[in-house]
Motif scaffolding. Structure first.
Motif, mmCIF file in Angstrom:
data_model
loop_
_atom_site.group_PDB
_atom_site.id
_atom_site.type_symbol
_atom_site.label_atom_id
_atom_site.label_comp_id
_atom_site.label_asym_id
_atom_site.label_seq_id
_atom_site.Cartn_x
_atom_site.Cartn_y
_atom_site.Cartn_z
ATOM 1 N N UNK A 104 0.832 -1.190 0.000
ATOM 2 C CA UNK A 104 0.000 0.000 0.000
ATOM 3 C C UNK A 104 0.872 1.248 0.000
ATOM 4 N N UNK A 105 0.545 2.205 -0.849
ATOM 5 C CA UNK A 105 1.233 3.494 -0.833
ATOM 6 C C UNK A 105 0.591 4.378 0.225
ATOM 7 N N UNK A 106 1.414 4.956 1.095
ATOM 8 C CA UNK A 106 0.893 5.746 2.215
ATOM 9 C C UNK A 106 1.654 7.064 2.311
ATOM 10 N N UNK A 107 1.059 8.001 3.062
ATOM 11 C CA UNK A 107 1.749 9.262 3.338
ATOM 12 C C UNK A 107 2.961 8.974 4.214
ATOM 13 N N UNK A 108 4.107 9.569 3.901
ATOM 14 C CA UNK A 108 5.324 9.202 4.620
ATOM 15 C C UNK A 108 5.406 9.711 6.054
ATOM 16 N N UNK A 109 4.748 10.829 6.359
ATOM 17 C CA UNK A 109 4.934 11.467 7.661
ATOM 18 C C UNK A 109 4.911 10.549 8.875
ATOM 19 N N UNK A 110 3.861 9.747 9.053
ATOM 20 C CA UNK A 110 3.794 8.907 10.258
ATOM 21 C C UNK A 110 4.872 7.829 10.331
ATOM 22 N N UNK A 111 5.581 7.584 9.222
ATOM 23 C CA UNK A 111 6.578 6.509 9.188
ATOM 24 C C UNK A 111 8.000 7.006 9.455
ATOM 25 N N UNK A 112 8.149 8.279 9.732
ATOM 26 C CA UNK A 112 9.489 8.823 9.960
ATOM 27 C C UNK A 112 10.254 8.089 11.057
ATOM 28 N N UNK A 113 9.607 7.657 12.159
ATOM 29 C CA UNK A 113 10.372 6.948 13.197
ATOM 30 C C UNK A 113 11.102 5.704 12.690
ATOM 31 N N UNK A 114 10.652 5.109 11.585
ATOM 32 C CA UNK A 114 11.331 3.937 11.026
ATOM 33 C C UNK A 114 12.698 4.303 10.455
ATOM 34 N N UNK A 115 12.907 5.589 10.175
ATOM 35 C CA UNK A 115 14.133 6.021 9.500
ATOM 36 C C UNK A 115 14.917 7.052 10.319
ATOM 37 N N UNK A 116 14.655 7.106 11.607
ATOM 38 C CA UNK A 116 15.376 8.030 12.468
ATOM 39 C C UNK A 116 16.308 7.255 13.396
ATOM 40 N N UNK A 117 17.360 7.923 13.892
ATOM 41 C CA UNK A 117 17.718 9.317 13.622
ATOM 42 C C UNK A 117 18.269 9.500 12.215
ATOM 43 N N UNK A 118 18.027 10.668 11.652
ATOM 44 C CA UNK A 118 18.594 10.979 10.339
ATOM 45 C C UNK A 118 20.113 11.003 10.447
ATOM 46 N N UNK B 170 23.965 11.146 7.893
ATOM 47 C CA UNK B 170 24.501 11.385 6.551
ATOM 48 C C UNK B 170 24.443 10.131 5.693
ATOM 49 N N UNK B 171 24.237 10.316 4.397
ATOM 50 C CA UNK B 171 24.206 9.168 3.495
ATOM 51 C C UNK B 171 22.949 9.134 2.661
ATOM 52 N N UNK B 172 22.457 7.936 2.361
ATOM 53 C CA UNK B 172 21.311 7.777 1.445
ATOM 54 C C UNK B 172 19.975 8.067 2.124
ATOM 55 N N UNK B 173 19.525 9.298 2.048
ATOM 56 C CA UNK B 173 18.311 9.742 2.737
ATOM 57 C C UNK B 173 17.090 9.574 1.839
ATOM 58 N N UNK B 174 16.828 8.356 1.445
ATOM 59 C CA UNK B 174 15.730 8.111 0.512
ATOM 60 C C UNK B 174 14.396 8.521 1.119
ATOM 61 N N UNK B 175 14.122 8.049 2.333
ATOM 62 C CA UNK B 175 12.830 8.368 2.953
ATOM 63 C C UNK B 175 12.651 9.869 3.115
ATOM 64 N N UNK B 176 13.657 10.545 3.670
ATOM 65 C CA UNK B 176 13.526 11.979 3.901
ATOM 66 C C UNK B 176 13.331 12.742 2.596
ATOM 67 N N UNK B 177 14.007 12.314 1.553
ATOM 68 C CA UNK B 177 13.862 12.990 0.260
ATOM 69 C C UNK B 177 12.430 12.841 -0.262
ATOM 70 N N UNK B 178 11.880 11.650 -0.161
ATOM 71 C CA UNK B 178 10.494 11.437 -0.585
ATOM 72 C C UNK B 178 9.552 12.321 0.234
ATOM 73 N N UNK B 179 9.746 12.304 1.551
ATOM 74 C CA UNK B 179 8.846 13.033 2.438
ATOM 75 C C UNK B 179 8.913 14.541 2.207
ATOM 76 N N UNK B 180 10.087 15.065 1.874
ATOM 77 C CA UNK B 180 10.272 16.512 1.796
ATOM 78 C C UNK B 180 10.102 17.083 0.395
ATOM 79 N N UNK B 181 10.236 16.261 -0.625
ATOM 80 C CA UNK B 181 10.131 16.779 -1.995
ATOM 81 C C UNK B 181 8.876 16.316 -2.723
#
Length: 246
Positions: free
Chosen positions: A2-16, A18-29
């Motif tokens: 299922x495609x979902x809004x990224x916001x609620x899933x940020x904890x899966x990719x924290x702490x931010x 350096x490096x391949x910030x795929x999730x953050x890029x999707x969420x912010x752009x």
């Protein structure tokens, strides 16, 4: 999946980091997408950009047909490797070096030949070589990259010679991607474009980072000249895609 809004899933990719910030890029752009095996209470999360992926959670809950559709360089914990190789026996690790520009490193002096690229520059980028086209992947292509107003470049005789862009845009870090067209290499253009981009990144209150492979001596040399400092060794998994050679 299922495609979902990224916001609620940020904890899966924290702490931010350096490096391949795929999730953050999707969420912010808004480029790319984030998918889950179920909603709510997902057990696996897939952040996707063209040719670049981040996987989190339990690999057993990523359906085989969905995994079979994934292609690109994968940022994932080591426990994902068996599942990736079960889907693609040719999956191979791609060693990466991650560097960060220290706060006390000087911002390079602006180069008068480097400027911010806009959508008006689309004709100049129409002939971007196949080797360089990856630079716009995370922005949905050249049009998306230019519309975002984040790329610094040099034009020679009306054609693009070099480009630097935040390949990944995060909330704290921006990872720089840079290319120079073959006919214009060894002229310092990569350093000039990346140096200008450093000023933009710092103006946004973010920290510039640099990712490359150990055998890419040219990229490592540019990073060193600009003052980047090694932060860590990393690895991506090349899934159904060849590892670039320097």
């Amino acid at each position: 999946m299922l495609t979902v809004a990224p916001g609620p899933l940020r904890p899966w990719f924290t702490p931010e980091r350096p490096g391949p910030l795929v999730f953050e890029h999707v969420a912010r752009t808004g480029h790319g997408r984030v998918r889950v095996d179920r909603w709510p209470d997902p057990r696996v999360v897939v952040a996707e950009l063209p040719g670049n992926l981040s996987l989190r959670g339990d690999p057993e809950h990523l359906p085989s047909p969905d995994l079979a559709e994934l292609t690109g360089f994968v940022d994932a914990p080591p426990e994902w490797l068996p599942a990736l190789r079960a889907s693609d026996p040719g999956t191979a690790p791609w060693d990466r070096l991650i560097a960060v520009l220290p706060a006390d490193a000087p911002t390079p002096e602006p180069d008068p030949d480097v400027r911010l690229l806009t959508s008006d520059d689309a004709p100049a980028l129409a002939g971007l070589s196949t080797d360089s086209a990856w630079i716009a992947e995370t922005w949905g292509g050249v049009a998306g990259m230019l519309a975002a107003g984040v790329a610094r470049g040099v034009l020679v005789d009306g054609k693009i010679a070099a480009i630097a862009v935040p390949f990944y845009l995060g909330g704290t870090y921006e990872d720089i991607g840079v290319v120079t067209e073959p006919d214009h290499r060894r002229k310092g253009l990569s350093s000039a474009c990346a140096g200008a981009l450093i000023g933009d990144i710092r103006a946004r209150g973010h920290v510039p980072t640099w990712s490359t492979s150990p055998d890419n001596l040219g990229s490592r040399g540019v990073a060193a000249r600009l003052g980047f400092v090694h932060e860590r060794d990393d690895v991506l998994f090349a899934l159904r895609t060849p590892i670039p050679t320097s």
